[in-house]
Scaffold this motif. Structure first.
Motif, PDB file in Angstrom:
ATOM      1  N   GLN A 155      25.748  27.987  14.274  1.00 40.64           N
ATOM      2  CA  GLN A 155      25.038  27.084  13.371  1.00 40.64           C
ATOM      3  C   GLN A 155      23.558  27.423  13.430  1.00 40.64           C
ATOM      4  O   GLN A 155      23.023  27.743  14.501  1.00 40.64           O
ATOM      5  CB  GLN A 155      25.228  25.623  13.801  1.00 40.64           C
ATOM      6  CG  GLN A 155      26.648  25.131  13.686  1.00 40.64           C
ATOM      7  CD  GLN A 155      27.085  24.974  12.241  1.00 40.64           C
ATOM      8  OE1 GLN A 155      26.313  24.568  11.376  1.00 40.64           O
ATOM      9  NE2 GLN A 155      28.322  25.323  11.971  1.00 40.64           N
ATOM     10  N   VAL A 156      22.905  27.330  12.294  1.00 41.39           N
ATOM     11  CA  VAL A 156      21.458  27.490  12.218  1.00 41.39           C
ATOM     12  C   VAL A 156      20.917  26.162  11.705  1.00 41.39           C
ATOM     13  O   VAL A 156      21.216  25.767  10.577  1.00 41.39           O
ATOM     14  CB  VAL A 156      21.054  28.647  11.285  1.00 41.39           C
ATOM     15  CG1 VAL A 156      19.541  28.743  11.159  1.00 41.39           C
ATOM     16  CG2 VAL A 156      21.636  29.965  11.792  1.00 41.39           C
ATOM     17  N   HIS A 157      20.198  25.452  12.561  1.00 42.36           N
ATOM     18  CA  HIS A 157      19.615  24.160  12.196  1.00 42.36           C
ATOM     19  C   HIS A 157      18.137  24.342  11.939  1.00 42.36           C
ATOM     20  O   HIS A 157      17.439  24.955  12.757  1.00 42.36           O
ATOM     21  CB  HIS A 157      19.805  23.143  13.314  1.00 42.36           C
ATOM     22  CG  HIS A 157      21.227  22.831  13.597  1.00 42.36           C
ATOM     23  ND1 HIS A 157      21.624  22.186  14.743  1.00 42.36           N
ATOM     24  CD2 HIS A 157      22.365  23.066  12.898  1.00 42.36           C
ATOM     25  CE1 HIS A 157      22.941  22.039  14.738  1.00 42.36           C
ATOM     26  NE2 HIS A 157      23.409  22.578  13.632  1.00 42.36           N
ATOM     27  N   GLY A 177      22.218  26.505   7.991  1.00 35.76           N
ATOM     28  CA  GLY A 177      23.529  26.931   7.524  1.00 35.76           C
ATOM     29  C   GLY A 177      24.367  27.399   8.689  1.00 35.76           C
ATOM     30  O   GLY A 177      24.169  26.956   9.830  1.00 35.76           O
ATOM     31  N   ALA A 178      25.286  28.322   8.412  1.00 34.09           N
ATOM     32  CA  ALA A 178      26.183  28.814   9.455  1.00 34.09           C
ATOM     33  C   ALA A 178      26.581  30.257   9.154  1.00 34.09           C
ATOM     34  O   ALA A 178      26.537  30.703   8.014  1.00 34.09           O
ATOM     35  CB  ALA A 178      27.429  27.936   9.527  1.00 34.09           C
ATOM     36  N   PHE A 179      26.960  30.977  10.219  1.00 38.13           N
ATOM     37  CA  PHE A 179      27.542  32.303  10.056  1.00 38.13           C
ATOM     38  C   PHE A 179      28.549  32.533  11.166  1.00 38.13           C
ATOM     39  O   PHE A 179      28.507  31.900  12.219  1.00 38.13           O
ATOM     40  CB  PHE A 179      26.476  33.414  10.020  1.00 38.13           C
ATOM     41  CG  PHE A 179      25.683  33.613  11.279  1.00 38.13           C
ATOM     42  CD1 PHE A 179      26.124  34.472  12.279  1.00 38.13           C
ATOM     43  CD2 PHE A 179      24.460  32.966  11.449  1.00 38.13           C
ATOM     44  CE1 PHE A 179      25.375  34.674  13.430  1.00 38.13           C
ATOM     45  CE2 PHE A 179      23.701  33.170  12.595  1.00 38.13           C
ATOM     46  CZ  PHE A 179      24.155  34.020  13.589  1.00 38.13           C
ATOM     47  N   GLU A 180      29.487  33.431  10.898  1.00 33.25           N
ATOM     48  CA  GLU A 180      30.472  33.834  11.898  1.00 33.25           C
ATOM     49  C   GLU A 180      30.243  35.307  12.202  1.00 33.25           C
ATOM     50  O   GLU A 180      30.073  36.114  11.303  1.00 33.25           O
ATOM     51  CB  GLU A 180      31.890  33.612  11.380  1.00 33.25           C
ATOM     52  CG  GLU A 180      32.929  33.781  12.461  1.00 33.25           C
ATOM     53  CD  GLU A 180      34.298  33.308  12.029  1.00 33.25           C
ATOM     54  OE1 GLU A 180      35.257  34.095  12.188  1.00 33.25           O
ATOM     55  OE2 GLU A 180      34.414  32.180  11.537  1.00 33.25           O
ATOM     56  N   LEU A 181      30.223  35.628  13.510  1.00 32.32           N
ATOM     57  CA  LEU A 181      29.968  36.992  13.958  1.00 32.32           C
ATOM     58  C   LEU A 181      30.890  37.274  15.137  1.00 32.32           C
ATOM     59  O   LEU A 181      30.906  36.497  16.096  1.00 32.32           O
ATOM     60  CB  LEU A 181      28.498  37.132  14.374  1.00 32.32           C
ATOM     61  CG  LEU A 181      28.055  38.458  14.968  1.00 32.32           C
ATOM     62  CD1 LEU A 181      28.088  39.559  13.916  1.00 32.32           C
ATOM     63  CD2 LEU A 181      26.653  38.332  15.545  1.00 32.32           C
TER      64      LEU A 181
END
Length: 157
Positions: A45-47, A35-39
């Motif tokens: 991206q997390v693959h 998935g993905a996150f914004e920080l």
């Protein structure tokens, strides 16, 4: 300490807070592991692989910042730069994960509510993006385990 909580039971995303203030939103992928996150204004991206046993944290330039290996096993690791963080499942009956220093637990990721799907991560000494990555990997692992259990109980395994 990071806390992850679903804004509603009907959504798969999680709001992640640090000491009460929102720092990120984990948005799992619908069609593959990760998935993905914004920080702090940066998108990550997390693959994950198809089995959900390996994950990579990728920054906006495509550079790998961290990797997780053997996720879902009794012991698994996260590597970031020249640091390796070791984790173990705290109990065979629960999904809680312990951060180890040697054989001593020094941190954890644990469910705070099964019904709301929320979790708490106490991961001292780790950079914040890596802490969020570890929390997201554990959430992805728990979500995959839930899907597998539902499929098995409905006879579709």
């Amino acid at each position: 300490m990071l806390t992850a909580e679903k804004p509603t039971m009907w959504r798969s995303r999680y709001d992640i807070t640090n000491d009460g203030g929102r720092v990120a939103r984990w948005e799992p992928s619908w069609w593959r592991s990760g998935g993905a996150f914004e920080l702090d204004g940066q998108r990550y991206q997390v693959h994950g692989n198809a089995l959900g046993s390996r994950f990579e944290l990728i920054d906006r330039t495509g550079r790998q910042l961290a990797s997780a290996r053997r996720v879902g096993r009794k012991r698994w690791t996260v590597r970031s730069g020249d640091r390796t963080y070791e984790f173990r499942r705290a109990s065979m009956w629960r999904g809680d994960q312990e951060l180890l220093l040697g054989d001593q637990a020094v941190g954890s990721v644990r469910r705070s509510s099964v019904w709301r799907g929320s979790a708490v991560a106490d991961l001292p000494g780790m950079p914040e993006p890596v802490q969020v990555f570890v929390l997201c990997v554990v959430l992805a692992m728990w979500d995959a385990e839930t899907v597998a259990a539902v499929a098995a109980s409905s006879g579709h395994a």
